[in-house]
Motif scaffolding. Structure first.
Motif, short mmCIF file in Angstrom:
data_model
loop_
_atom_site.label_atom_id
_atom_site.label_comp_id
_atom_site.label_asym_id
_atom_site.label_seq_id
_atom_site.Cartn_x
_atom_site.Cartn_y
_atom_site.Cartn_z
N LEU A 11 0.84 -1.20 0.00
CA LEU A 11 0.00 0.00 0.00
C LEU A 11 0.87 1.25 0.00
CD1 LEU A 11 -2.60 -0.94 2.79
CD2 LEU A 11 -2.95 -1.06 0.31
N GLY A 12 0.35 2.30 -0.61
CA GLY A 12 0.99 3.60 -0.56
C GLY A 12 -0.09 4.67 -0.51
N MET A 13 0.15 5.74 0.24
CA MET A 13 -0.89 6.75 0.40
C MET A 13 -0.27 8.09 0.76
SD MET A 13 -4.29 6.47 2.86
CE MET A 13 -4.40 4.69 2.60
N VAL A 14 -0.84 9.14 0.20
CA VAL A 14 -0.52 10.50 0.58
C VAL A 14 -1.83 11.24 0.80
CG1 VAL A 14 0.34 12.72 -0.25
CG2 VAL A 14 1.75 10.69 -0.50
N THR A 15 -2.01 11.78 1.99
CA THR A 15 -3.25 12.49 2.34
C THR A 15 -2.89 13.70 3.20
OG1 THR A 15 -3.70 11.48 4.50
CG2 THR A 15 -4.32 10.19 2.55
N PRO A 16 -3.84 14.60 3.42
CA PRO A 16 -3.58 15.72 4.33
C PRO A 16 -3.32 15.29 5.78
CG PRO A 16 -5.43 16.21 2.90
CD PRO A 16 -5.10 14.76 2.70
N LEU A 81 1.63 14.60 -6.21
CA LEU A 81 0.92 13.87 -5.16
C LEU A 81 1.13 12.36 -5.28
CD1 LEU A 81 -2.50 15.77 -5.19
CD2 LEU A 81 -1.08 15.44 -3.15
N ALA A 82 1.16 11.87 -6.51
CA ALA A 82 1.17 10.42 -6.73
C ALA A 82 2.53 9.77 -6.58
CB ALA A 82 0.61 10.11 -8.12
N SER A 83 3.60 10.53 -6.70
CA SER A 83 4.93 9.92 -6.86
C SER A 83 5.37 9.10 -5.64
CB SER A 83 5.97 10.98 -7.20
OG SER A 83 6.03 11.97 -6.20
N SER A 84 5.31 9.67 -4.45
CA SER A 84 5.81 8.93 -3.29
C SER A 84 4.90 7.77 -2.89
CB SER A 84 6.01 9.88 -2.10
OG SER A 84 4.77 10.43 -1.69
N SER A 85 3.60 7.95 -3.06
CA SER A 85 2.67 6.86 -2.70
C SER A 85 2.77 5.69 -3.68
CB SER A 85 1.24 7.38 -2.62
OG SER A 85 0.89 8.12 -3.76
N GLY A 196 -5.29 13.92 -2.69
CA GLY A 196 -4.51 12.79 -2.22
C GLY A 196 -4.23 11.79 -3.32
N ALA A 197 -3.49 10.77 -2.96
CA ALA A 197 -3.19 9.67 -3.86
C ALA A 197 -3.12 8.39 -3.05
CB ALA A 197 -1.86 9.91 -4.58
N SER A 198 -3.53 7.30 -3.65
CA SER A 198 -3.51 6.02 -2.95
C SER A 198 -3.29 4.90 -3.96
CB SER A 198 -4.83 5.80 -2.20
OG SER A 198 -4.78 4.61 -1.43
N CYS A 300 -12.49 13.95 8.02
CA CYS A 300 -11.23 14.37 8.63
C CYS A 300 -10.26 15.02 7.64
CB CYS A 300 -10.53 13.17 9.27
SG CYS A 300 -11.40 12.48 10.70
N MET A 301 -10.46 14.81 6.34
CA MET A 301 -9.42 15.23 5.40
C MET A 301 -9.94 15.90 4.14
SD MET A 301 -8.39 11.47 3.95
CE MET A 301 -9.64 10.44 3.15
N GLY A 302 -11.24 16.03 4.00
CA GLY A 302 -11.79 16.54 2.76
C GLY A 302 -11.95 15.44 1.73
#
Length: 354
Positions: A11-16, A81-85, A196-198, A300-302
């Protein structure tokens, strides 16, 4: 026909609320809220509430030298947004295909986005075997259905599924304000924009060991539906699309799983989506355990748009793995237009017991 199953291997995710899948899941479980006033203002010069990441948490844009100028700032932000996740989810893989959910308006995204994302993230993708799903919130669940079909009907052993989106874009926010969809002063029936990205790495059941990866959860089935009376349609809104997705999902499982114990819902704060959830649940209540848990993390995050589907599935998987959520868990998402999707996720040990 029985839909093939798959295991979630990464799994990978980037969120606020968190910059990795474990961090985001922990923050959301703790109820941490990252919604605040932004530098964007509405037509009354009031700050717009949103869940956006600070610039310091996004990598610099790094495109191949031959790349022409990107179509828009929103397009560029999605790459960042997507690169690190993507990199987080793809660890241990070798040139996987990516099935990627994107905003319904397309944002000028074409096949070149995948090559640019591969360069930006440092993850070598099988671009020719990859596919874009510009269906918004439900797009990631439709991509997940495609992944199950590929894993069940080919020699493919792994595939990436993901979604990325952002509302951090002045023209987009302006259009949503005109449509009275934003939660601003004087309007409570609206949503808080987010981003975000997931990403999820999926593998055929039992194949995780070959990749040196431990399965986190099992995807048991996916259902898809079409809502003719969607948010922008002239036809009556009856909630048939999501109900159809539930029907397809539960029919494909043929009564082989226990009742749903947890729901991760694609609600975003607009009352519009409550009707179809009510219709779908009432028609399929026999598949739900009494007193099931109900989660809607967007509070919680939009609203992260096209990233929402993979994000909710990932949160369910982490909860199952760590024991604070009971399976099977249902995830559902509805797009602004026709697309609807529903997915059933369970702990790996339950899947192996059947």
């Amino acid at each position: 026909m029985r839909i093939p199953t798959a295991e979630i291997l990464g799994l990978g995710m980037v969120t606020p609320v968190g910059l990795s899948a474990p961090a985001a899941a922990a923050a959301l479980r703790a109820g941490i809220v990252r919604v605040r006033e932004t530098s964007f203002v509405d037509r009354h010069s009031e700050p717009i509430l949103a869940g956006f990441l600070d610039e310091e948490f996004l990598p610099e844009l790094n495109l191949p030298p031959a790349t022409l100028k990107v179509p828009s700032a929103r397009y560029a932000r999605m790459l960042r947004l997507a690169s690190s996740s993507l990199r987080e989810a793809a660890q241990g893989t070798s040139k996987p295909a990516l099935l990627l959910a994107l905003p319904e308006d397309g944002v000028g995204v074409g096949p070149e986005f995948l090559a640019q994302l591969a360069h930006q993230s440092g993850v070598e993708l099988d671009v020719r075997a990859s596919k874009l799903f510009p269906q918004g919130r439900a797009g990631g669940l439709l991509a997940l259905a495609e992944a199950l079909k590929r894993l069940g009907s080919t020699s493919l052993e792994q595939v990436l599924v993901g979604g990325v989106d952002t509302y951090c874009d002045l023209p987009l926010l302006d259009a949503l304000w005109d449509e009275k969809r934003l939660r601003v002063h004087g309007l409570s029936d609206g949503f808080v924009p987010g981003e975000g990205a997931s990403f999820m790495l999926l593998g055929r059941p039992g194949r995780g060991a070959r990749l040196g990866l431990t399965p986190m959860a099992s995807v048991l089935g996916v259902g898809a539906g079409v809502e003719k009376g969607h948010l922008y349609a002239a036809e009556p809104y009856l909630g048939e699309g999501l109900s159809g997705a539930f029907r397809e999902l539960f029919f494909s499982l043929a009564g082989q799983v226990p009742r749903v114990r947890c729901v991760y819902a694609g609600l975003n704060g607009e009352s519009f989506w409550s009707k179809e959830w009510g219709v779908s649940y009432l028609r399929h209540s026999r598949y739900f355990e009494e007193g099931f848990r109900f989660e809607h993390p967007v509070d919680c995050m939009g609203d992260p748009g096209a990233a929402l589907g993979p994000m909710l599935v990932s949160l369910m998987a982490i909860g199952l793995l760590r024991g604070y959520r009971r399976g099977p868990g249902l995830v559902w998402c509805s797009s602004d237009r026709e697309a609807r999707g529903a997915v059933l996720v369970d702990a790996v040990r339950r899947q192996e017991a059947r």
